[in-house]
Design an enzyme around this catalytic site. Structure first.
Site, PDB file in Angstrom:
ATOM      1  N   PHE B  14     -15.710  21.374 -15.058  1.00  0.00           N
ATOM      2  CA  PHE B  14     -16.362  22.525 -15.197  1.00  0.00           C
ATOM      3  C   PHE B  14     -16.001  23.824 -14.496  1.00  0.00           C
ATOM      4  CE2 PHE B  14     -20.683  24.289 -16.362  1.00  0.00           C
ATOM      5  CZ  PHE B  14     -20.673  23.861 -17.545  1.00  0.00           C
ATOM      6  N   THR B  16     -13.301  27.264 -15.460  1.00  0.00           N
ATOM      7  CA  THR B  16     -13.397  28.427 -16.680  1.00  0.00           C
ATOM      8  C   THR B  16     -13.603  27.803 -18.184  1.00  0.00           C
ATOM      9  OG1 THR B  16     -11.986  29.718 -15.243  1.00  0.00           O
ATOM     10  CG2 THR B  16     -12.263  30.361 -17.460  1.00  0.00           C
ATOM     11  N   GLY B  18     -14.305  24.787 -19.054  1.00  0.00           N
ATOM     12  CA  GLY B  18     -15.393  23.826 -19.431  1.00  0.00           C
ATOM     13  C   GLY B  18     -16.615  24.640 -19.673  1.00  0.00           C
ATOM     14  N   ARG B  46     -15.932  19.082  -7.811  1.00  0.00           N
ATOM     15  CA  ARG B  46     -16.542  20.009  -6.808  1.00  0.00           C
ATOM     16  C   ARG B  46     -17.865  19.943  -7.011  1.00  0.00           C
ATOM     17  NH1 ARG B  46     -13.444  24.936  -9.670  1.00  0.00           N
ATOM     18  NH2 ARG B  46     -14.152  23.423 -11.170  1.00  0.00           N
ATOM     19  N   THR B 117      -7.600  20.094 -23.274  1.00  0.00           N
ATOM     20  CA  THR B 117      -6.635  21.079 -23.268  1.00  0.00           C
ATOM     21  C   THR B 117      -5.647  21.152 -21.935  1.00  0.00           C
ATOM     22  OG1 THR B 117      -8.261  22.230 -21.493  1.00  0.00           O
ATOM     23  CG2 THR B 117      -8.730  22.650 -23.950  1.00  0.00           C
ATOM     24  N   VAL B 146      -1.361  24.076 -26.675  1.00  0.00           N
ATOM     25  CA  VAL B 146      -0.457  24.978 -27.055  1.00  0.00           C
ATOM     26  C   VAL B 146      -0.897  26.396 -27.928  1.00  0.00           C
ATOM     27  CG1 VAL B 146       1.590  25.274 -28.619  1.00  0.00           C
ATOM     28  CG2 VAL B 146       1.087  23.359 -27.444  1.00  0.00           C
ATOM     29  N   LYS B 217       4.989  22.615 -23.254  1.00  0.00           N
ATOM     30  CA  LYS B 217       4.892  23.034 -24.682  1.00  0.00           C
ATOM     31  C   LYS B 217       5.740  22.520 -25.590  1.00  0.00           C
ATOM     32  CE  LYS B 217       1.700  26.298 -23.090  1.00  0.00           C
ATOM     33  NZ  LYS B 217       1.613  27.797 -22.465  1.00  0.00           N
TER      34      LYS B 217
END
Lengths: 322, 322
Positions: B14, B16, B18, B46, B117, B146, B217
């Site tokens: 959780f 950025t 998330g 965390r 991601t 990507v 990638k």
């Protein structure tokens, strides 16, 4: 691979795009899981009607220029057909979109889905067409009207939830070719002649150089994105008065559309603008969305197989939605 | 709008992305016909675990840094969850792809689809992951690895029948930003510092400037297109030794892949090459196909909502395929 239905496909208009679709469909249908589907009928005002669609018969069909038929006969053939999808590949007409509009209407009213690469009916009579489609529970797909098979407005299919905010584009390859050659030193008339000799421009180049083709695309994109800009209300300025100096400073024939306005006109783009670097017959679209900001799609905007790819994309889209 | 199933979604990681996904999903789910679907659980090493996912509880959750849990506890939470989709947004690890790989494995083996991601598991352990997915009849989607939400390899979903032949791309925004600023006169170290201060580069910039992120990638695209180039066999050269002169002459960190090879290295692009004009953090991909020749997609390759769009695209894709 998803399961597909079996389709019977009628092709209307057997010029470059129609023949390209015939070749591409037959080359790819197995890979697409459409092995049971067939192009069952072909009709063209020059060559008449046939339901013998294997390769050798089609070659013969293309030689039969003495079997011309009228557009009302074409309509009758559509009504009588047992195809479930009609692919309409006839010529563009920016006056009243005929006879393509009547062909599509006949197809929808006799229970067939419609795929077209013809800008006329979509740019001029979108609402009427969609009303007929909805009344008959059929679909109209027209990816090929903007940037041939290169992703354009349909790129939003890959962005569920994203809302288009504005569009800029270089959507007419002929004028972009002329402007590119002018930026390399040719005069307007020499660049136009070269475009004609390479088959990029027609003998009467009005639709391209005066911006009508680009305006049709602005109208089509606006309809797809829910903005109401019919073709006859789009301000259009073409490229006839562009100088070599203007071309060399990055002038492009730009299409613009958002909710409030749509226009086509030559505009100087600065060096940091990706669209300035779109050369020759290449097309490009910039779509600004609420989730991604500006994204771009670029590629061919015309061509035999390139346009046939658009119709194949539409066919698979219809097939998967059933 | 197509009918959708109702989903229960568990978010792992959780940070950025998330949080971006939480915001975007809740803002868009009604428009997507997913009003019955919910993010039902959130877990982050965390902040610990929560199944109270309304806005006020989530704000509170983000303050609870004393509830840290171990990765094996995360795995247990995944196994015990009644979610049908797990969204994995944890950090990248190019050594062994852990702990993300174990999270995905636990999700698939307990009957959940996976959206990620995270480049690590896809670049390093694609086959293993797809084998587990297939054994369990579940899907793994990873558009966000990507070019964030900008269409990249998934543009072929719009081109049924088209076969990819080769790919070139500018797929790392950090190095493209550094090279762009160097072409404008900055030294490598000043450009890197600027990229770091703007949040484009990390304190340890190795993964970006030495080309590993771009190589990941290249490996991911190769897997999607059926080319076999695992990350550890991709030749990689980064941008540490590029001079300001080379940057000014159009040097870009290029990703290349076809059936036979895949590599990442700085390459001078000429002025007629659209990829040369991709500036700053923008990403771009050129895909050559048999039906269209070269097509391009460009746009953001990172960002909170931009990456969340990718996960939303994957979510709708999974939902529609059921």
């Amino acid at each position: 691979m998803m399961a597909h239905r079996t389709h019977r496909i009628m092709v209307i208009g057997f010029g470059t795009v129609g023949q390209g679709f015939y070749e591409l469909f037959n080359a790819k249908r197995r890979a697409l899981g459409l092995e049971g589907s067939r192009i069952t009928e072909i009709v063209d005002m020059r060559f008449g009607y046939t339901n013998m669609t294997d390769e050798s018969h089609v070659r013969e069909y293309l030689g039969n220029v003495d079997r011309t038929i009228s557009s009302s006969d074409v309509v009758e053939r559509i009504k009588a057909s047992d195809a479930d999808i009609v692919c309409e590949f006839t010529w563009v007409n920016y006056r009243d979109a005929e006879p393509a509009f009547s062909y599509m209407k006949a197809a929808l009213e006799s229970g067939k889905h419609v795929i077209t690469t013809n800008k006329g009916p979509i740019a001029l009579r979108y609402r009427e067409l969609m009303h007929i489609a909805s009344e008959n529970g059929r679909k109209v797909r027209f990816k090929g009207t903007v940037m041939a098979g290169t992703p354009s407005f349909n790129i939003l299919d890959l962005l569920p939830g994203a809302r288009p905010v504005r569009v800029r584009g270089i959507l007419n390859g002929t004028t972009n070719y002329i402007l590119t050659r002018m930026s390399e030193g040719l005069s307007y008339s020499d660049a136009l002649k070269e475009a004609q000799s390479r088959g990029y421009a027609e003998a009467d180049p009005t639709n391209d150089v005066d911006g009508f083709d680009a305006a049709a695309k602005a109208a089509i994109i606006s309809s797809v994105f829910g903005w109401d800009h019919p073709m006859d209300r789009i301000r259009v300025e073409g490229i006839r008065n562009i100088t070599a100096e203007e071309a060399a400073s990055g002038t492009k024939l730009l299409v613009y559309a958002d909710r409030d306005e749509a226009w086509v006109r030559p505009q100087v783009l600065d060096d940091g603008d990706v669209l300035r670097h779109v050369k020759g017959v290449m097309n490009a679209i910039e779509i600004e969305t609420d989730t991604l900001g500006k994204i771009y799609s670029m590629g061919p905007g015309a061509g035999k197989i390139e346009t046939a790819q658009a119709a194949l994309t539409d066919l698979v889209s219809i097939s998967r939605s059933e």
